[in-house]
Design a protein around this motif. Sequence first.
Motif, PDB file in Angstrom:
ATOM      1  N   VAL A   5     -11.821   8.110-117.137  1.00  0.00           N
ATOM      2  CA  VAL A   5     -11.554   9.532-116.929  1.00  0.00           C
ATOM      3  C   VAL A   5     -11.240   9.769-115.453  1.00  0.00           C
ATOM      4  O   VAL A   5     -11.948   9.269-114.573  1.00  0.00           O
ATOM      5  N   GLY A   6     -10.202  10.558-115.187  1.00  0.00           N
ATOM      6  CA  GLY A   6      -9.919  11.020-113.839  1.00  0.00           C
ATOM      7  C   GLY A   6      -8.920  10.164-113.075  1.00  0.00           C
ATOM      8  O   GLY A   6      -8.622   9.020-113.437  1.00  0.00           O
ATOM      9  N   ASP A   7      -8.419  10.747-112.008  1.00  0.00           N
ATOM     10  CA  ASP A   7      -7.395  10.104-111.187  1.00  0.00           C
ATOM     11  C   ASP A   7      -7.852   8.769-110.610  1.00  0.00           C
ATOM     12  O   ASP A   7      -7.095   7.801-110.588  1.00  0.00           O
ATOM     13  N   PHE A   8      -9.067   8.705-110.103  1.00  0.00           N
ATOM     14  CA  PHE A   8      -9.552   7.486-109.461  1.00  0.00           C
ATOM     15  C   PHE A   8      -9.709   6.334-110.450  1.00  0.00           C
ATOM     16  O   PHE A   8      -9.581   5.166-110.076  1.00  0.00           O
ATOM     17  N   MET A   9      -9.960   6.631-111.698  1.00  0.00           N
ATOM     18  CA  MET A   9     -10.177   5.586-112.698  1.00  0.00           C
ATOM     19  C   MET A   9      -8.878   5.142-113.384  1.00  0.00           C
ATOM     20  O   MET A   9      -8.866   4.161-114.108  1.00  0.00           O
ATOM     21  N   LYS A  10      -7.800   5.844-113.147  1.00  0.00           N
ATOM     22  CA  LYS A  10      -6.515   5.478-113.750  1.00  0.00           C
ATOM     23  C   LYS A  10      -6.101   4.075-113.300  1.00  0.00           C
ATOM     24  O   LYS A  10      -5.591   3.282-114.094  1.00  0.00           O
ATOM     25  N   HIS A  11      -6.322   3.737-112.040  1.00  0.00           N
ATOM     26  CA  HIS A  11      -5.976   2.418-111.522  1.00  0.00           C
ATOM     27  C   HIS A  11      -6.747   1.330-112.278  1.00  0.00           C
ATOM     28  O   HIS A  11      -6.172   0.319-112.678  1.00  0.00           O
ATOM     29  N   LEU A  12      -8.048   1.538-112.464  1.00  0.00           N
ATOM     30  CA  LEU A  12      -8.849   0.576-113.221  1.00  0.00           C
ATOM     31  C   LEU A  12      -8.315   0.435-114.639  1.00  0.00           C
ATOM     32  O   LEU A  12      -8.136  -0.670-115.142  1.00  0.00           O
ATOM     33  N   HIS A  13      -8.048   1.545-115.274  1.00  0.00           N
ATOM     34  CA  HIS A  13      -7.523   1.533-116.639  1.00  0.00           C
ATOM     35  C   HIS A  13      -6.260   0.676-116.725  1.00  0.00           C
ATOM     36  O   HIS A  13      -6.100  -0.120-117.652  1.00  0.00           O
ATOM     37  N   ILE A  20      -9.081  -3.799-124.503  1.00  0.00           N
ATOM     38  CA  ILE A  20     -10.366  -3.136-124.266  1.00  0.00           C
ATOM     39  C   ILE A  20     -10.217  -1.779-123.583  1.00  0.00           C
ATOM     40  O   ILE A  20     -11.058  -0.915-123.737  1.00  0.00           O
ATOM     41  N   ALA A  21      -9.136  -1.578-122.847  1.00  0.00           N
ATOM     42  CA  ALA A  21      -8.889  -0.293-122.186  1.00  0.00           C
ATOM     43  C   ALA A  21      -8.070   0.567-123.137  1.00  0.00           C
ATOM     44  O   ALA A  21      -6.849   0.611-123.067  1.00  0.00           O
ATOM     45  N   VAL A  22      -8.757   1.246-124.027  1.00  0.00           N
ATOM     46  CA  VAL A  22      -8.059   1.912-125.134  1.00  0.00           C
ATOM     47  C   VAL A  22      -7.566   3.317-124.810  1.00  0.00           C
ATOM     48  O   VAL A  22      -6.651   3.796-125.460  1.00  0.00           O
ATOM     49  N   ALA A  23      -8.170   3.964-123.811  1.00  0.00           N
ATOM     50  CA  ALA A  23      -7.757   5.340-123.531  1.00  0.00           C
ATOM     51  C   ALA A  23      -8.101   5.729-122.103  1.00  0.00           C
ATOM     52  O   ALA A  23      -9.111   5.294-121.547  1.00  0.00           O
ATOM     53  N   HIS A  24      -7.252   6.576-121.538  1.00  0.00           N
ATOM     54  CA  HIS A  24      -7.538   7.204-120.248  1.00  0.00           C
ATOM     55  C   HIS A  24      -7.358   8.700-120.433  1.00  0.00           C
ATOM     56  O   HIS A  24      -6.376   9.150-121.041  1.00  0.00           O
ATOM     57  N   PHE A  25      -8.313   9.461-119.920  1.00  0.00           N
ATOM     58  CA  PHE A  25      -8.272  10.917-120.034  1.00  0.00           C
ATOM     59  C   PHE A  25      -8.159  11.529-118.638  1.00  0.00           C
ATOM     60  O   PHE A  25      -8.792  11.047-117.695  1.00  0.00           O
ATOM     61  N   GLU A  26      -7.370  12.572-118.508  1.00  0.00           N
ATOM     62  CA  GLU A  26      -7.164  13.227-117.215  1.00  0.00           C
ATOM     63  C   GLU A  26      -8.447  13.837-116.659  1.00  0.00           C
ATOM     64  O   GLU A  26      -8.656  13.855-115.455  1.00  0.00           O
ATOM     65  N   ASN A  27      -9.282  14.356-117.550  1.00  0.00           N
ATOM     66  CA  ASN A  27     -10.500  15.043-117.118  1.00  0.00           C
ATOM     67  C   ASN A  27     -11.516  15.045-118.263  1.00  0.00           C
ATOM     68  O   ASN A  27     -11.229  14.559-119.356  1.00  0.00           O
ATOM     69  N   GLU A  33     -12.141  16.275-126.047  1.00  0.00           N
ATOM     70  CA  GLU A  33     -11.227  16.463-127.177  1.00  0.00           C
ATOM     71  C   GLU A  33     -10.919  15.161-127.900  1.00  0.00           C
ATOM     72  O   GLU A  33     -10.676  15.162-129.107  1.00  0.00           O
ATOM     73  N   GLY A  34     -10.933  14.026-127.165  1.00  0.00           N
ATOM     74  CA  GLY A  34     -10.428  12.811-127.760  1.00  0.00           C
ATOM     75  C   GLY A  34     -11.396  11.685-128.033  1.00  0.00           C
ATOM     76  O   GLY A  34     -11.065  10.742-128.741  1.00  0.00           O
ATOM     77  N   ILE A  35     -12.613  11.757-127.515  1.00  0.00           N
ATOM     78  CA  ILE A  35     -13.532  10.617-127.612  1.00  0.00           C
ATOM     79  C   ILE A  35     -13.853  10.228-129.043  1.00  0.00           C
ATOM     80  O   ILE A  35     -13.911   9.044-129.382  1.00  0.00           O
ATOM     81  N   THR A  36     -14.014  11.189-129.914  1.00  0.00           N
ATOM     82  CA  THR A  36     -14.411  10.859-131.292  1.00  0.00           C
ATOM     83  C   THR A  36     -13.302  10.145-132.062  1.00  0.00           C
ATOM     84  O   THR A  36     -13.577   9.535-133.092  1.00  0.00           O
TER      85      THR A  36
END
Length: 72
Positions: A5-13, A20-27, A33-36
């Motif tokens: 989640v978030g701008d800083f974690m986008k690089h890791l994603h 294993i990196a199935v999703a990135h969320f902006e916030n 909305e999407g975790i489930t």
Amino acid sequence: IIMTVGDFMKHLHNKLPKDIAVAHFENLEKLKEGITNYLEDGDVVLFKGSRGTKLHLFVEEFIKQNTQENAL
């Protein structure tokens, strides 16, 4: 699986293996909305974040919504 989640974690994603990196969320709202969509009954979830991101508030709400009769 890992969801970020978030701008800083986008690089890791982007650096993690795609299986294993199935999703990135902006916030956190987008995560909410999407975790489930990625969880199945019986899954164990580990949240990692800082209080500065207010992740603890999300986790409290997530637990309330997904316990007992409302469980996934």
